[in-house]
Write a protein that holds these residues in place. Sequence first.
Motif, short mmCIF file in Angstrom:
data_model
loop_
_atom_site.label_atom_id
_atom_site.label_comp_id
_atom_site.label_asym_id
_atom_site.label_seq_id
_atom_site.Cartn_x
_atom_site.Cartn_y
_atom_site.Cartn_z
N ARG A 63 1.16 -1.26 -0.32
CA ARG A 63 -0.14 0.00 -0.19
C ARG A 63 1.21 0.92 0.11
O ARG A 63 1.93 1.33 0.83
N TRP A 64 0.60 2.33 -0.64
CA TRP A 64 1.03 3.34 -0.90
C TRP A 64 0.60 4.55 0.30
O TRP A 64 -0.88 4.19 0.19
N VAL A 65 1.30 4.97 1.12
CA VAL A 65 0.60 5.75 2.38
C VAL A 65 0.52 7.30 2.32
O VAL A 65 2.49 6.96 2.15
N GLN A 66 0.10 7.98 1.73
CA GLN A 66 0.30 9.40 2.06
C GLN A 66 -0.49 10.07 2.56
O GLN A 66 -1.79 10.08 2.95
N GLU A 67 0.34 11.26 3.52
CA GLU A 67 -0.93 12.41 4.19
C GLU A 67 -1.70 12.90 3.45
O GLU A 67 -3.01 13.06 3.89
N GLU A 68 -1.33 13.63 2.36
CA GLU A 68 -2.47 13.68 0.73
C GLU A 68 -3.70 13.22 0.65
O GLU A 68 -3.84 12.16 0.98
N PRO A 69 -4.40 14.36 -0.12
CA PRO A 69 -5.87 13.79 -0.63
C PRO A 69 -5.12 13.20 -1.65
O PRO A 69 -4.34 12.93 -2.36
N ALA A 70 -5.63 11.69 -2.04
CA ALA A 70 -6.16 11.13 -3.29
C ALA A 70 -5.86 11.49 -4.69
O ALA A 70 -4.97 11.14 -5.64
N ASN A 71 -6.33 12.82 -4.68
CA ASN A 71 -6.37 13.62 -5.91
C ASN A 71 -4.87 14.42 -5.78
O ASN A 71 -3.91 15.41 -7.01
N MET A 72 -3.82 14.55 -4.87
CA MET A 72 -2.89 15.39 -4.61
C MET A 72 -1.48 14.36 -4.28
O MET A 72 -2.08 13.21 -4.54
N GLY A 73 -0.39 14.44 -4.14
CA GLY A 73 0.58 13.75 -3.74
C GLY A 73 1.13 12.59 -4.26
O GLY A 73 0.87 13.54 -5.98
N ALA A 74 1.43 11.95 -3.71
CA ALA A 74 2.45 10.82 -5.10
C ALA A 74 1.72 9.95 -5.41
O ALA A 74 2.10 8.71 -7.05
N TRP A 75 0.37 9.39 -4.89
CA TRP A 75 -0.23 8.00 -5.43
C TRP A 75 -0.48 8.83 -6.86
O TRP A 75 -0.22 6.94 -7.56
N HIS A 76 -0.51 9.39 -8.00
CA HIS A 76 -1.26 9.27 -9.19
C HIS A 76 0.23 9.00 -10.01
O HIS A 76 0.38 8.10 -11.54
N TYR A 77 1.63 9.38 -9.13
CA TYR A 77 3.12 9.00 -9.51
C TYR A 77 3.21 7.50 -10.26
O TYR A 77 3.20 7.03 -10.80
N TRP A 78 2.72 7.04 -8.61
CA TRP A 78 2.53 5.42 -8.65
C TRP A 78 1.66 5.05 -9.19
O TRP A 78 2.51 3.43 -10.15
N LYS A 79 0.77 5.21 -9.83
CA LYS A 79 -0.10 4.34 -10.32
C LYS A 79 0.25 4.39 -11.75
O LYS A 79 0.53 3.39 -12.49
N SER A 80 0.61 6.05 -12.30
CA SER A 80 1.53 6.02 -13.84
C SER A 80 2.33 5.56 -14.81
O SER A 80 2.46 4.73 -15.43
#
Length: 569
Positions: free
Chosen positions: A505-522
């Motif tokens: 799991r990628w765990v971040q403080e930012e909302p899902a539309n911010m932070g690094a999640w979309h970078y990880w996903k793409s």
Amino acid sequence: QEALNLSELAPYAIGGTLHVIVNNQLGFTTPPSECCSPTYASSVAKMLHVPIFHVNGEHPQAVAQVVELAMDFRTAFQRDVVIDMYCYRRWGHNEADEPSFTQPLLYKAINRRPSIRDSYLKHLLELGQVAEAEAQQIADEERFELDKQFDEAKKAPPPEPPSPAGYWQPYFAGREPDEGPDTGVPVDQIKRLLERLATVPEGFHLHRKLRHSIERRLHMASGDERLDWSAAEALAFASLAVEGHPVRLAGQDSARGTFSQRHAVLHDVVDGHQYKVFQHLADDQARVDIINSPLCETGAMGFEYGYSMDYPEALVAWEAQYGDFVNAAQVIIDQFISSAEDKWRRFSGLVLLLPHGFEGKGPEHSSSRLERFLVLAAEDNLQIVVPSTPAQYFHCLRRQVKRNWRKPLIILTPKSLLRHPRVTSTLDELASGRFCRILGDTREKPAETTGVLLTSGKMYYDLVEAREKQGRNDVAIVRVEQFYPLRDEILSRALQDYPAGTTVRWVQEEPANMGAWHYWKSRFCHRIVDRYPFSVVSRTPSASPATGSSAAHHREQEELIAQAFKVPE
């Protein structure tokens, strides 16, 4: 306006600038009455009390005379000078445009005027300075030479990109090297530097609240106390300076530190005189400038970007008071820092220090907008790091100078972690090793691993504390220290000890539309999912980076951590 304001501030003085306003009706669809409050475009320069010359662009000799006068003034007085050259674009915005759609009267007047060459030639003919036949001969020769050069250019192969020259010759860009130099500093030297940094001149009246900080540095030097974030940063600056590398850090409140953590410039409480601690390290040290910038971002960051291109051997950094203050300098980031290598083959080693972390302080003091930098990242154009220990920060800063690969470095620095009891390093950790792009799990006796939490920065310490409280020794926590560039094989090595099917799991403080999640996903999702189920733990999507309520923040953080340790169904 920001650049004009910098001009007479000591840390930004360059001996005067010649500002030339080519006042050529660039905004031809917008008349002056709709775009400029004062009469003259140069009126903003009146704040400086410097000469402002207005000159008619149709009189070449007058323009030349004004330029010579302006340069003489700058040379004599080392101050700015402004030339407002009033002129026009004969064909509007470009040769394919029709300017009379929006400026019919102006372009009727322009069309009735002779070209500058014709009017100047008429003037010279009247003075008897040139014959018409001679003028035509000059024009024919120039046209012939231009046509010749144009034909040769069409036949020539495309030019090779120029290699760095002059003082840039030892440096290179392109793809990030796999390994950097050893950035450690011998323990004995670290101790000496800490002692120098904790030395106050005899008779200097130090603020009583700073005495404890000075004493702590001495305890760190003796090994009785571990190094905190501020000490590691000071040692990075100091060690580079004594090795001959200039250091320049500019930002709002940078001399003291936004969070009162740096104190690079001490103020005598009796008479107010200053003592700059980094200027007294060694007799042959390089220059160290820790500068309080004006309360602006675009001009100040732009200045440091330019400075970095003239001093590739130096550590040049711009610091935001809070990370999200880069919002006001986004144009510098987009048009220069992230893209100058691709557009113009211009390299820079500028460092951006951006305090980042969700601590219930509201939306404007939480996020450095990591997602924006990740969106701009391509072709190894940027380095984007989130160091989680003082040693990592120390090695990252030294790596930036010690390897000859020059790329802008974006560092998300901490706020609450500056004094966090877990965020410390030993002298030996600074003396050996190098910056690590990923830090593996630190469990001493791990049980069978049922899940892996990928995270970074402050979130790591929150998760470790929760793991200890819950006794969840079956969950591994892996820190991503460098988001970009990040090679597939580095991530694969970080996860290779966990069996296939382990939940990641990628765990971040930012909302899902911010932070690094979309970078990880793409960037990595399809690679991770092939072996490990991969998902995100984050705040729900939001238009605002963070809540303005401290109570709501803590409730969200508790829910976030609970979700991270929830056993998969």
